[in-house]
Motif scaffolding. Structure first.
Motif, PDB file in Angstrom:
ATOM      1  N   THR A  39       3.991   5.272  -6.273  1.00  0.00           N
ATOM      2  CA  THR A  39       3.849   5.786  -4.910  1.00  0.00           C
ATOM      3  C   THR A  39       3.920   4.632  -3.913  1.00  0.00           C
ATOM      4  OG1 THR A  39       2.421   7.561  -5.700  1.00  0.00           O
ATOM      5  CG2 THR A  39       2.315   7.055  -3.351  1.00  0.00           C
ATOM      6  N   ILE A  40       4.622   4.849  -2.816  1.00  0.00           N
ATOM      7  CA  ILE A  40       4.663   3.845  -1.744  1.00  0.00           C
ATOM      8  C   ILE A  40       3.415   4.027  -0.891  1.00  0.00           C
ATOM      9  CG2 ILE A  40       5.907   3.028   0.289  1.00  0.00           C
ATOM     10  CD1 ILE A  40       8.471   3.951  -1.128  1.00  0.00           C
ATOM     11  N   VAL A  41       2.720   2.920  -0.644  1.00  0.00           N
ATOM     12  CA  VAL A  41       1.466   2.973   0.093  1.00  0.00           C
ATOM     13  C   VAL A  41       1.505   2.048   1.305  1.00  0.00           C
ATOM     14  CG1 VAL A  41       0.084   3.590  -1.926  1.00  0.00           C
ATOM     15  CG2 VAL A  41       0.399   1.189  -1.349  1.00  0.00           C
ATOM     16  N   VAL A  42       0.544   2.275   2.195  1.00  0.00           N
ATOM     17  CA  VAL A  42       0.348   1.433   3.368  1.00  0.00           C
ATOM     18  C   VAL A  42      -1.006   0.755   3.209  1.00  0.00           C
ATOM     19  CG1 VAL A  42       0.000   1.438   5.859  1.00  0.00           C
ATOM     20  CG2 VAL A  42       1.672   2.969   4.836  1.00  0.00           C
ATOM     21  N   VAL A  43      -1.041  -0.557   3.413  1.00  0.00           N
ATOM     22  CA  VAL A  43      -2.310  -1.279   3.367  1.00  0.00           C
ATOM     23  C   VAL A  43      -3.027  -1.039   4.693  1.00  0.00           C
ATOM     24  CG1 VAL A  43      -3.423  -3.531   3.216  1.00  0.00           C
ATOM     25  CG2 VAL A  43      -1.439  -3.014   1.770  1.00  0.00           C
ATOM     26  N   VAL A  44      -4.244  -0.490   4.602  1.00  0.00           N
ATOM     27  CA  VAL A  44      -5.029  -0.167   5.789  1.00  0.00           C
ATOM     28  C   VAL A  44      -6.046  -1.260   6.077  1.00  0.00           C
ATOM     29  CG1 VAL A  44      -6.640   1.508   6.774  1.00  0.00           C
ATOM     30  CG2 VAL A  44      -4.718   2.293   5.384  1.00  0.00           C
ATOM     31  N   GLU A  45      -6.561  -1.870   5.019  1.00  0.00           N
ATOM     32  CA  GLU A  45      -7.601  -2.886   5.188  1.00  0.00           C
ATOM     33  C   GLU A  45      -7.472  -3.929   4.082  1.00  0.00           C
ATOM     34  OE1 GLU A  45     -12.453  -2.763   5.566  1.00  0.00           O
ATOM     35  OE2 GLU A  45     -11.296  -0.955   5.956  1.00  0.00           O
ATOM     36  N   TYR A  46      -7.761  -5.173   4.405  1.00  0.00           N
ATOM     37  CA  TYR A  46      -7.690  -6.290   3.454  1.00  0.00           C
ATOM     38  C   TYR A  46      -9.049  -6.972   3.390  1.00  0.00           C
ATOM     39  CZ  TYR A  46      -6.737 -11.086   1.925  1.00  0.00           C
ATOM     40  OH  TYR A  46      -6.778 -12.296   1.294  1.00  0.00           O
ATOM     41  N   HIS A  47      -9.516  -7.223   2.158  1.00  0.00           N
ATOM     42  CA  HIS A  47     -10.761  -7.962   1.934  1.00  0.00           C
ATOM     43  C   HIS A  47     -10.442  -9.152   1.036  1.00  0.00           C
ATOM     44  CE1 HIS A  47     -13.697  -4.930   3.470  1.00  0.00           C
ATOM     45  NE2 HIS A  47     -12.618  -4.175   3.341  1.00  0.00           N
ATOM     46  N   PRO A  48     -10.544 -10.366   1.558  1.00  0.00           N
ATOM     47  CA  PRO A  48     -10.243 -11.549   0.752  1.00  0.00           C
ATOM     48  C   PRO A  48     -11.135 -11.608  -0.484  1.00  0.00           C
ATOM     49  CG  PRO A  48     -10.499 -12.126   3.064  1.00  0.00           C
ATOM     50  CD  PRO A  48     -10.924 -10.704   2.933  1.00  0.00           C
ATOM     51  N   PRO A  49     -10.664 -12.147  -1.597  1.00  0.00           N
ATOM     52  CA  PRO A  49      -9.350 -12.770  -1.684  1.00  0.00           C
ATOM     53  C   PRO A  49      -8.245 -11.827  -2.156  1.00  0.00           C
ATOM     54  CG  PRO A  49     -10.594 -13.352  -3.627  1.00  0.00           C
ATOM     55  CD  PRO A  49     -11.496 -12.472  -2.758  1.00  0.00           C
ATOM     56  N   ARG A  50      -8.529 -10.749  -2.912  1.00  0.00           N
ATOM     57  CA  ARG A  50      -7.447  -9.968  -3.514  1.00  0.00           C
ATOM     58  C   ARG A  50      -7.677  -8.473  -3.511  1.00  0.00           C
ATOM     59  NH1 ARG A  50      -3.884 -13.076  -3.920  1.00  0.00           N
ATOM     60  NH2 ARG A  50      -2.479 -12.625  -5.552  1.00  0.00           N
ATOM     61  N   THR A  51      -8.357  -7.942  -2.528  1.00  0.00           N
ATOM     62  CA  THR A  51      -8.647  -6.511  -2.501  1.00  0.00           C
ATOM     63  C   THR A  51      -8.050  -5.872  -1.251  1.00  0.00           C
ATOM     64  OG1 THR A  51     -10.706  -6.860  -3.710  1.00  0.00           O
ATOM     65  CG2 THR A  51     -10.499  -4.791  -2.523  1.00  0.00           C
ATOM     66  N   TYR A  53      -7.390  -1.843   0.712  1.00  0.00           N
ATOM     67  CA  TYR A  53      -7.621  -0.407   0.773  1.00  0.00           C
ATOM     68  C   TYR A  53      -6.330   0.215   1.263  1.00  0.00           C
ATOM     69  CZ  TYR A  53     -12.503  -1.050  -0.200  1.00  0.00           C
ATOM     70  OH  TYR A  53     -13.680  -1.365  -0.837  1.00  0.00           O
ATOM     71  N   VAL A  54      -5.835   1.222   0.536  1.00  0.00           N
ATOM     72  CA  VAL A  54      -4.510   1.766   0.806  1.00  0.00           C
ATOM     73  C   VAL A  54      -4.535   3.282   1.014  1.00  0.00           C
ATOM     74  CG1 VAL A  54      -3.375  -0.064  -0.515  1.00  0.00           C
ATOM     75  CG2 VAL A  54      -3.951   2.085  -1.651  1.00  0.00           C
ATOM     76  N   ALA A  55      -3.483   3.772   1.672  1.00  0.00           N
ATOM     77  CA  ALA A  55      -3.258   5.199   1.842  1.00  0.00           C
ATOM     78  C   ALA A  55      -1.794   5.453   1.502  1.00  0.00           C
ATOM     79  CB  ALA A  55      -3.547   5.623   3.267  1.00  0.00           C
ATOM     80  N   GLN A  56      -1.522   6.649   1.035  1.00  0.00           N
ATOM     81  CA  GLN A  56      -0.151   7.011   0.713  1.00  0.00           C
ATOM     82  C   GLN A  56       0.693   6.996   1.987  1.00  0.00           C
ATOM     83  OE1 GLN A  56       0.164  10.373  -1.828  1.00  0.00           O
ATOM     84  NE2 GLN A  56       2.316  10.703  -1.379  1.00  0.00           N
ATOM     85  N   ALA A  57       1.871   6.379   1.906  1.00  0.00           N
ATOM     86  CA  ALA A  57       2.769   6.324   3.065  1.00  0.00           C
ATOM     87  C   ALA A  57       3.386   7.699   3.287  1.00  0.00           C
ATOM     88  CB  ALA A  57       3.875   5.295   2.821  1.00  0.00           C
ATOM     89  N   LEU A  58       3.561   8.067   4.528  1.00  0.00           N
ATOM     90  CA  LEU A  58       4.207   9.337   4.848  1.00  0.00           C
ATOM     91  C   LEU A  58       5.706   9.150   4.682  1.00  0.00           C
ATOM     92  CD1 LEU A  58       2.188  10.238   8.045  1.00  0.00           C
ATOM     93  CD2 LEU A  58       1.803  11.021   5.714  1.00  0.00           C
ATOM     94  N   GLY A  59       6.332  10.139   4.161  1.00  0.00           N
ATOM     95  CA  GLY A  59       7.731   9.902   4.033  1.00  0.00           C
ATOM     96  C   GLY A  59       8.512  10.992   3.567  1.00  0.00           C
TER      97      GLY A  59
END
Length: 59
Positions: A39-51, A53-59
């Motif tokens: 599934t193609i996703v969009v990164v909504v939030e980033y927490h260093p170093p490697r985490t 939070y994603v949501a499915q991209a609309l498409g």
């Protein structure tokens, strides 16, 4: 998505970074969501170093 994510699961996404591709641990933005491998996703939030939070991209 290279690893399925869902309630209680940590998945994996590959993200282009600095001219290469790196793996990040992925959690769904909505903890009830399930996102399948491929599934193609969009990164909504980033927490260093490697985490991320994603949501499915609309498409």
């Amino acid at each position: 998505m290279t690893g399925r994510i869902g309630p209680g699961l940590v998945g994996e996404v590959m993200i282009p970074v600095r001219g290469g591709v790196e793996a990040f641990y992925a959690h769904p933005v909505d903890p009830r969501d399930e996102i399948a491998v491929g599934t193609i996703v969009v990164v909504v939030e980033y927490h260093p170093p490697r985490t991320v939070y994603v949501a499915q991209a609309l498409g």
